[in-house]
Design an enzyme around this catalytic site. Structure first.
Site, PDB file in Angstrom:
ATOM      1  N   VAL A 146       0.845  -1.077  -0.089  1.00 53.62           N
ATOM      2  CA  VAL A 146      -0.070   0.085   0.128  1.00 53.62           C
ATOM      3  C   VAL A 146       0.954   1.153  -0.085  1.00 53.62           C
ATOM      4  CG1 VAL A 146      -2.156   1.081   0.934  1.00 53.62           C
ATOM      5  CG2 VAL A 146      -1.477  -1.607   1.730  1.00 53.62           C
ATOM      6  N   ALA A 147       2.145   1.145  -0.770  1.00 56.83           N
ATOM      7  CA  ALA A 147       2.907   2.131  -1.084  1.00 56.83           C
ATOM      8  C   ALA A 147       3.512   2.673   0.655  1.00 56.83           C
ATOM      9  CB  ALA A 147       2.512   3.107  -1.768  1.00 56.83           C
ATOM     10  N   CYS A 148       3.400   4.023   0.798  1.00 56.84           N
ATOM     11  CA  CYS A 148       3.948   4.494   2.069  1.00 56.84           C
ATOM     12  C   CYS A 148       3.177   4.087   3.248  1.00 56.84           C
ATOM     13  CB  CYS A 148       4.175   6.131   1.867  1.00 56.84           C
ATOM     14  SG  CYS A 148       5.428   6.626   0.703  1.00 56.84           S
ATOM     15  N   SER A 149       2.042   3.799   3.055  1.00 55.95           N
ATOM     16  CA  SER A 149       1.128   3.156   4.087  1.00 55.95           C
ATOM     17  C   SER A 149       1.262   1.943   4.297  1.00 55.95           C
ATOM     18  CB  SER A 149      -0.570   3.904   3.756  1.00 55.95           C
ATOM     19  OG  SER A 149      -0.480   4.958   3.682  1.00 55.95           O
TER      20      SER A 149
ATOM     21  N   SER B 204       7.269   3.369   3.705  1.00 54.65           N
ATOM     22  CA  SER B 204       6.690   2.814   4.657  1.00 54.65           C
ATOM     23  C   SER B 204       7.310   2.707   5.934  1.00 54.65           C
ATOM     24  CB  SER B 204       6.049   1.340   4.326  1.00 54.65           C
ATOM     25  OG  SER B 204       7.034   0.435   4.396  1.00 54.65           O
TER      26      SER B 204
END
Length: 374
Positions: free
Chosen positions: A154-157, A334
């Site tokens: 969820v990419a950076c999350s 992340s």
């Protein structure tokens, strides 16, 4: 319903460091070469000359002073401008798995948990070096962990979404202990020849042990509440993928195969989304701004974090309330909020509340409210 808790954290930091001065020297040398090679097109107006970068500008615009990377030799070579990571045989550990194992071992040691006691391994990261077999399963095998494993992106999350996934399984009773591992080789998907973004990213790996609170062997952080949200946007995008070979003329190294973002739109759209998400999460869980002792925010940009901190607390954060680590690590996708948590959480007193939050491409945002116990 079981209480989930963070009982251990670990960080793997690559040895190679690139300061802003190092980065600017290499970029400006590349810009001079590019301008010389395109002098006629620039003179005729068909192309614009490539402007130099500035170390002072980078620090002022982002708060970043340096970054750690897996390899700096290629990045700082104006003829290359990307890291050199030699290919490994199928019988050798993958780069991400190796990074992740180091961080995971530190987290396990802190929690006092043996790898064989782990029921779930999640490799949650913004980029994965291969589609399959899952990096998480490789980490599971290298550690000697039990149970099952899977990758998520969820990419950076990714880290906060991984925390919620593991915590939900613990709450439901399907597992007792989990590892959420975040190996980020951001240097490999960054376009180091782009003045607007060449300074943003660094490499790192983080890991958290999440287990039933009643199994914790010492001081820990009970996970009081988690919340995730997404809203589709093209303003942060990476078009690299296996479908490249299905399209005529698309096997070359096009710009959109690396990290792309419309920074101004991201700033304008993400900050209100994140601030509203945190405010609603706090309201529905009965947590007031005055209750929060610490904010561990996504480490993308100091200005963004300062804005969110003011919105959440209703005032400027006091020193130590909202620790930043991006001056030393840059944006590590992340892993950023987890680095901040790992390095700036042990001092909190029992009963203190804190909030971990990450946000980025998707758009996506994840928040975790924790309470210090023990």
């Amino acid at each position: 319903m079981h209480q989930a808790a963070i009982t251990g954290s670990g960080v793997f930091t690559p040895e190679h460091i690139i300061t802003n001065d190092d980065l600017v020297k290499a970029f400006n040398a590349y810009a001079d070469q590019w301008n010389a090679a395109n002098i006629e097109a620039i003179a005729s107006g068909r192309l614009e000359a490539m402007a130099h970068s500035s170390a002072d500008f980078i620090l002022a615009a982002s708060g970043i002073a340096q970054r750690h990377v897996m390899d700096k030799t290629g990045i700082l070579d104006p003829e290359v401008m990307h890291p050199w990571l030699p290919a490994r045989s199928d019988d050798e550990p993958g780069v991400m798995a190796e990074m992740g194992v180091t961080a995971a071992q530190a987290a396990l040691a802190m929690a006092g948990v043996e790898a064989g006691e782990i029921d779930l391994v999640i490799c949650a990261a913004s980029n994965h070096e291969r589609a399959y077999p899952a990096i998480a399963i490789e980490i599971q095998q290298l550690l000697g962990a039990g149970g099952f494993a899977f990758d998520m992106n969820v990419a950076c999350s990714s880290a906060t979404f991984g925390i919620q996934t593991a915590a939900d399984m613990i709450r439901a009773g399907s597992i007792r202990r989990a590892l959420v591992v975040n190996p980020e080789i951001c240097s490999a998907h960054l376009e180091w020849r782009d003045r607007d973004c060449h300074f943003i990213f660094g490499d790192v790996a983080t890991a958290l042990v999440i287990e039933r609170a009643d199994l914790a062997k010492g001081a820990h952080f009970a996970i009081r509440s988690t919340r995730c949200a997404t809203a589709f946007s093209n303003n942060i995008r990476n078009n690299n993928g296996f479908l490249r070979r299905t399209r005529a003329g698309q096997m070359d190294d096009r710009r959109d195969m690396q990290f792309m973002q419309n920074g101004r739109k991201v700033f304008k759209e993400v900050l209100p989304m994140v601030s509203a998400h945190i405010a609603d999460h706090m309201e529905t869980t009965g947590v007031k701004a005055a209750d929060l002792a610490r904010l561990w925010l996504h480490q993308a940009n100091k200005t963004m974090n300062d804005y969110i901190g003011r919105k959440v607390l209703g005032r400027d954060p006091e020193p130590g309330e909202q620790p930043n680590i991006l001056q030393d690590y840059a944006n590590t996708s992340s892993a950023g909020s987890i680095i901040a948590f790992a390095k700036h959480s042990a001092d909190l007193a029992p009963g203190a509340l804190g909030l971990i939050c990450s946000f980025g491409a998707g758009y996506s945002v994840g928040s975790v409210i924790v309470e210090r116990r023990g």
